[in-house]
Design a protein around this motif. Structure first.
Motif, PDB file in Angstrom:
ATOM      1  N   VAL A 167      31.899  20.517  45.447  1.00 20.04           N
ATOM      2  CA  VAL A 167      31.266  21.036  43.249  1.00 20.04           C
ATOM      3  C   VAL A 167      30.306  21.652  44.065  1.00 20.04           C
ATOM      4  O   VAL A 167      30.260  22.386  42.420  1.00 20.04           O
ATOM      5  N   VAL A 176      20.905  26.172  29.196  1.00 23.40           N
ATOM      6  CA  VAL A 176      21.298  25.186  28.374  1.00 23.40           C
ATOM      7  C   VAL A 176      21.212  24.111  26.730  1.00 23.40           C
ATOM      8  O   VAL A 176      21.224  24.070  25.191  1.00 23.40           O
ATOM      9  N   LEU A 197      29.685  28.100  38.068  1.00 26.68           N
ATOM     10  CA  LEU A 197      29.212  27.860  36.693  1.00 26.68           C
ATOM     11  C   LEU A 197      27.961  28.667  35.925  1.00 26.68           C
ATOM     12  O   LEU A 197      28.023  29.313  35.217  1.00 26.68           O
ATOM     13  N   LEU A 239      20.688  25.375  45.127  1.00 29.63           N
ATOM     14  CA  LEU A 239      21.139  24.989  44.171  1.00 29.63           C
ATOM     15  C   LEU A 239      20.255  23.783  42.448  1.00 29.63           C
ATOM     16  O   LEU A 239      20.777  23.798  42.166  1.00 29.63           O
ATOM     17  N   VAL A 240      19.193  23.538  43.523  1.00 34.44           N
ATOM     18  CA  VAL A 240      17.990  22.955  42.549  1.00 34.44           C
ATOM     19  C   VAL A 240      17.797  23.917  41.603  1.00 34.44           C
ATOM     20  O   VAL A 240      17.931  23.654  40.657  1.00 34.44           O
ATOM     21  N   GLY A 253      20.916  24.614  39.632  1.00 36.36           N
ATOM     22  CA  GLY A 253      20.973  24.013  38.039  1.00 36.36           C
ATOM     23  C   GLY A 253      19.889  23.429  37.382  1.00 36.36           C
ATOM     24  O   GLY A 253      19.842  23.576  35.821  1.00 36.36           O
ATOM     25  N   GLY A 254      18.478  24.074  37.604  1.00 34.91           N
ATOM     26  CA  GLY A 254      17.741  23.702  37.145  1.00 34.91           C
ATOM     27  C   GLY A 254      17.660  24.707  35.198  1.00 34.91           C
ATOM     28  O   GLY A 254      17.870  24.796  34.943  1.00 34.91           O
ATOM     29  N   PHE A 305      27.799  31.315  33.494  1.00 31.04           N
ATOM     30  CA  PHE A 305      27.340  31.117  32.382  1.00 31.04           C
ATOM     31  C   PHE A 305      26.453  31.738  32.070  1.00 31.04           C
ATOM     32  O   PHE A 305      26.128  32.400  30.853  1.00 31.04           O
ATOM     33  N   VAL A 312      29.177  24.517  41.399  1.00 31.49           N
ATOM     34  CA  VAL A 312      27.959  25.167  40.185  1.00 31.49           C
ATOM     35  C   VAL A 312      27.478  26.243  40.394  1.00 31.49           C
ATOM     36  O   VAL A 312      27.372  27.123  39.807  1.00 31.49           O
ATOM     37  N   LEU A 332      20.389  26.484  35.142  1.00 37.03           N
ATOM     38  CA  LEU A 332      21.625  26.222  33.995  1.00 37.03           C
ATOM     39  C   LEU A 332      20.988  24.986  32.864  1.00 37.03           C
ATOM     40  O   LEU A 332      21.004  25.561  31.848  1.00 37.03           O
ATOM     41  N   LEU A 333      20.354  23.670  33.782  1.00 38.76           N
ATOM     42  CA  LEU A 333      19.853  23.098  32.476  1.00 38.76           C
ATOM     43  C   LEU A 333      19.293  23.909  31.714  1.00 38.76           C
ATOM     44  O   LEU A 333      18.508  23.850  30.188  1.00 38.76           O
ATOM     45  N   THR A 387      20.215  24.064  49.634  1.00 36.95           N
ATOM     46  CA  THR A 387      20.018  22.905  48.601  1.00 36.95           C
ATOM     47  C   THR A 387      18.965  23.178  48.492  1.00 36.95           C
ATOM     48  O   THR A 387      18.745  23.527  46.582  1.00 36.95           O
ATOM     49  N   TRP A 388      17.878  24.944  47.622  1.00 37.05           N
ATOM     50  CA  TRP A 388      17.196  25.425  47.107  1.00 37.05           C
ATOM     51  C   TRP A 388      18.132  25.701  45.861  1.00 37.05           C
ATOM     52  O   TRP A 388      17.427  26.043  44.203  1.00 37.05           O
TER      53      TRP A 388
END
Lengths: 251, 321, 282
Positions: free
Chosen positions: B246, B300, B253, B289-290, B293-294, B257, B250, B296-297, B286-287
């Motif tokens: 996944v 959005v 995306l 992706l954090v 994700g942040g 996006f 991400v 992206l959030l 990992t960082w």
């Protein structure tokens, strides 16, 4: 032979019969209106004719061909154009593109040809652009050709949707409330557009709430109430029909 | 003037290996490696944008198609000793066939259900990659994938062994993807795609078969992803199941996006920004992706018009809003 | 069989929360599996690290997650609720990724084991052996579902939740505090996930990226149970748990998850209204 023939059409939603045994025939070149109180099944009938809903019983014939279980895009390609009650345009395409997209599927549709952009396709595209510009002129949107359709006013979008339906030069035009929620000037404009189509020999089936429009332009009027056809005849006859008066004012 | 600057830009991109050698001679290998990754991710993101940006189907299955292509190429190159171009072609076809087969049922689902169905498919693919040990070697990974050798049987061949050579190969692939992307997303095909994305019922009234165009974009997008998968494993020379999780979705995306949905330039900029930058900053995965994700959030949630207005499909129009 | 019931209880608690959110807020929370994951770590922290007694640690986890659920609703959910489903999906997926990777950074990828006294004590009833912890899981699950049912059916807030699941707009019109009910829903859902985590953690390992698979399985149950219908989701969860346990022992352990996901896709395709028929509301 009638251009469009609906025989014994029935459509139910969760036990409610929205269209109940309706028969309807539209001859080539006719301008027919479908009227009735809210929820009387007019739009449902349209959706059954154009493939958006599958009828439970009965048949829809176009030029004698059974349309009952034909998908919307196939119905459209057979020469039946429709508009939607809610103004429907492609908001992110330009006004010009909105028209072009309505013609292209009636022409060359081979994906590979489109990918390569064959000379034939380029010629067709040039002709399509010319036709689209003429139609934009007709509805008075010449200077909006390159504007995103989503940026147009409500009335302008309505005119654009109308022009788009004309793009493929359809044999039968189904208009769902073209005069609803627009200003009086626009209503007159729409009226004259529809009459002009009629004079060119186009066949038009109209769903409309505005009685003035209906009575002014229709040759024949069909009245639905609770999904059933309760009357059919000339505008004058309908005006005097007791059942119609009952349906509209009786409760 | 614009033409001239575009030309200058292309020359610079093509000449990058020499520029890098001149500018940072001691880090040449590392910078080239980052460039190769960026180019491959740009191609992959464009293939994803065909589906998400142009027909408006939020598929989460892209890693599966990337993986199918990658494994097809890896297996054919190592076990069957197929030549590079043959296994590349096989990877493209394999991904396309899988996409066409799963696409027919999946596109009966709408909105959330489609997204969830495709996510389920992606997880199934990754479970298979981990457990079908006889074929994929599971977590042991397929190793020793040879460097690509270009050429047709009987003709002269050209082995791509150096980093600049690989960079140009990847660049050629990206150029092919860009050309195809432009052909698909403009003119009559593009218009049909966009009509389906913007207002599906109206597209039907225009004579467009929504399923056909959705499936077309989905299959071509998958085929290209499969091709990128093949190039990717020939570059790394290993293929492991972790490449198709996944996390890849991400990444895509974020690129698509935050770069710009449905826009060639946006996606390319996104790919550079979100592939090269974290590499250069040497962020741990990992960082990364954090932060992704942040971001992206944040985009959005905070940008009122941003993504929504770009992506809104028929749903709004259908409800009459 | 027993393993299937344990799994079923766990999925059911997670799926019930997911179904509540879907019913009340019309939103699929892709971060729901991470609620479970965080709940499990909260329990681990309380039990293994702080040395709290099991019941205290098991209640600490849901307490922490209630706060987390409220915070999540106030920051993320409130902002995305009025937006398109694309936005909601991407936002909750992004949350899930952030939480998973933060957990990896803070806690490492090494799975944690939290054995308790009950998880190693074996109950033997006429040759039928089971860990006491499993019995506890089953009994607790029954009590929790009974409580949840009473809450939704009898309390004011529960009734408001049911009303909202049927007609959100009308609720706002007649003066239901939509924001508050949504918040309670998220708090409750988070608590359910955390309770499930505290109950099954003594039996299974805890690791940071267990959320995604769990979200999807719970979602499979929600789909099979009829999109947002809580009792349906609970029933379907047990079905999935049993199928998984049986598939794991008789078909293939490695592919048990794949089988569950394929079943979900199949249900989506053939019975989009769920296995138990069509209905609206939670």
């Amino acid at each position: 032979m009638a251009l469009l023939e609906v025989r014994g059409l029935v459509k139910r939603f969760l036990g409610v019969t929205a269209v109940d045994q309706v028969d309807l025939a539209v001859e080539p070149g006719e301008l027919v209106s479908l009227i009735g109180p809210n929820g009387s099944g007019k739009t449902t009938l349209f959706n059954c004719v154009t493939g958006y809903l599958a009828a439970d019983h009965g048949r829809v014939l176009f030029r004698g061909r059974d349309l009952t279980h034909v998908a919307p895009h196939r119905v459209a390609r057979l020469g039946v154009a429709r508009t939607f009650q809610q103004v429907s345009v492609f908001p992110r395409l330009s006004a010009l593109e909105n028209l072009l997209v309505f013609l292209q599927q009636h022409q060359e549709e081979h994906t590979l040809a489109r990918l390569i952009r064959t000379p034939r396709l380029r010629r067709l595209e040039v002709e399509a652009v010319e036709r689209a510009r003429r139609l934009l002129d007709l509805v008075g949107l010449t200077d909006k050709a390159d504007a995103a359709a989503g940026s147009l006013s409500y009335g302008q979008r309505k005119l654009l949707a109308f022009a788009a339906a004309l793009m493929p030069d359809p044999d039968l035009l189904l208009l769902d409330e073209p005069a609803a929620a627009v200003n009086p000037t626009m209503i007159n404009q729409m009226k004259s557009h529809i009459l002009a189509l009629h004079r060119q020999g186009k066949t038009v089936l109209l769903v409309e709430h505005n009685m003035e429009v209906v009575m002014d332009i229709s040759q024949r009027v069909v009245v639905l109430d609770h999904g059933q056809k309760i009357a059919e005849g000339s505008p004058d006859a309908i005006r005097r029909d007791a059942r119609v008066i009952e349906a509209y004012f009786g409760r | 003037m614009r033409r001239a600057s575009a030309l200058a830009f292309i020359v610079m991109v093509v000449a990058a290996p020499w520029l890098v050698a001149a500018a940072v001679p001691r880090q040449q290998r590392y910078v080239l490696h980052v460039l190769i990754f960026t180019v491959l991710f740009a191609a992959l993101a464009l293939s994803y944008d065909l589906v998400v940006g142009h027909v408006g189907s939020l598929s989460l299955a892209h890693p599966a198609f990337f993986g199918v292509g990658a494994y097809a190429a890896a297996i054919l190159a190592t076990r069957a000793r197929w030549p590079f171009l043959a296994d590349l072609l096989a990877a493209v076809l394999a991904a396309a066939v899988v996409a066409a087969l799963v696409g027919v049922p999946l596109f009966r689902l709408t909105e959330h259900a489609f997204a969830v169905g495709t996510l389920g498919l992606a997880l199934v693919a990754s479970i298979v990659a981990n457990n079908w040990v006889e074929v994929t070697r599971g977590p042991l990974c397929i190793t020793g994938i040879p460097k690509p050798v270009l050429g047709l049987p009987g003709g002269p061949t050209l082995a791509v062994t150096t980093l600049p050579g690989y960079y140009w190969l990847a660049l050629a692939a990206l150029a092919a993807v860009v050309l195809l992307y432009r052909r698909l997303t403009t003119f009559r095909l593009g218009r049909a795609f966009h009509a389906v994305r913007d207002n599906e019922p109206l597209a039907g009234a225009a004579g467009i078969d929504p399923l056909k165009y959705r499936l077309l974009a989905f299959t071509i997008g998958a085929a290209l992803a499969g091709g990128v998968g093949a190039l990717y494993v020939h570059y790394l020379s290993v293929m492991c199941p972790e490449e198709m999780t996944v996390a890849l979705t991400v990444n895509l995306l974020v690129i698509v996006f935050l770069g710009g949905v449905g826009s060639l330039r946006g996606v390319l900029v996104g790919a550079v920004l979100f592939t090269a930058l974290p590499e250069v900053l040497r962020l741990a995965p990992t960082w990364r992706l954090v932060i992704y994700g942040g971001l992206l959030l944040l985009v959005v949630v905070r940008s009122p018009e941003g993504i929504e207005s770009l992506l809104r499909r028929a749903s709004g129009a259908r409800a009459g809003r | 069989m027993l393993h299937g019931l344990t799994l079923g209880s766990m999925y059911a608690m997670v799926a019930a929360g997911l179904a509540l959110m879907l019913g009340v807020a019309r939103l699929i929370n892709f971060a729901h599996g991470e609620f479970f994951m965080l709940g499990a770590y909260a329990f681990w922290l309380g039990y293994s690290e702080l040395g709290l007694p099991y019941p205290v640690a098991a209640l600490l986890a849901p307490a922490v997650m209630v706060l987390f659920g409220i915070a999540y609703q106030r920051t993320v959910i409130r902002a995305i609720l009025p937006r398109s489903w694309h936005v909601q999906l991407i936002a909750t997926l992004a949350t899930s990724i952030v939480l998973t990777n933060l957990a990896i950074i803070v806690l490492g990828t090494q799975p944690k084991e939290v054995p308790t006294a009950l998880s190693s004590r074996i109950l033997d009833v006429g040759g039928f052996r089971m860990a006491w912890q499993r019995l506890l899981v089953l009994l607790a699950a029954l009590v929790i579902f009974w409580g949840l049912h009473r809450f939704v059916a009898r309390t004011r807030t529960g009734r408001a939740m049911r009303a909202m699941s049927q007609n959100r707009e009308a609720c706002a019109v007649v003066g239901v505090d939509v924001q508050r009910v949504t918040m309670v829903t998220f708090a409750l859902s988070a608590a359910l996930a955390a309770l499930a985590a505290a109950l099954v953690s003594p039996l299974f390992n805890i690791f940071p990226d267990m959320g995604t698979v769990l979200t999807l399985k719970a979602f499979a149950a929600v789909v099979a149970g009829g999109f947002g219908y809580v009792n349906g989701a609970i029933a379907a969860s047990f079905l999935i748990g049993l199928t998984e346990a049986l598939a794991g022992s008789y078909v293939s352990y490695a592919y048990k998850d794949a089988i569950a996901f394929l079943m979900m896709i199949a249900v989506l395709l053939w019975r989009p209204q769920g296995l138990f028929g069509r209905r609206t509301g939670i």
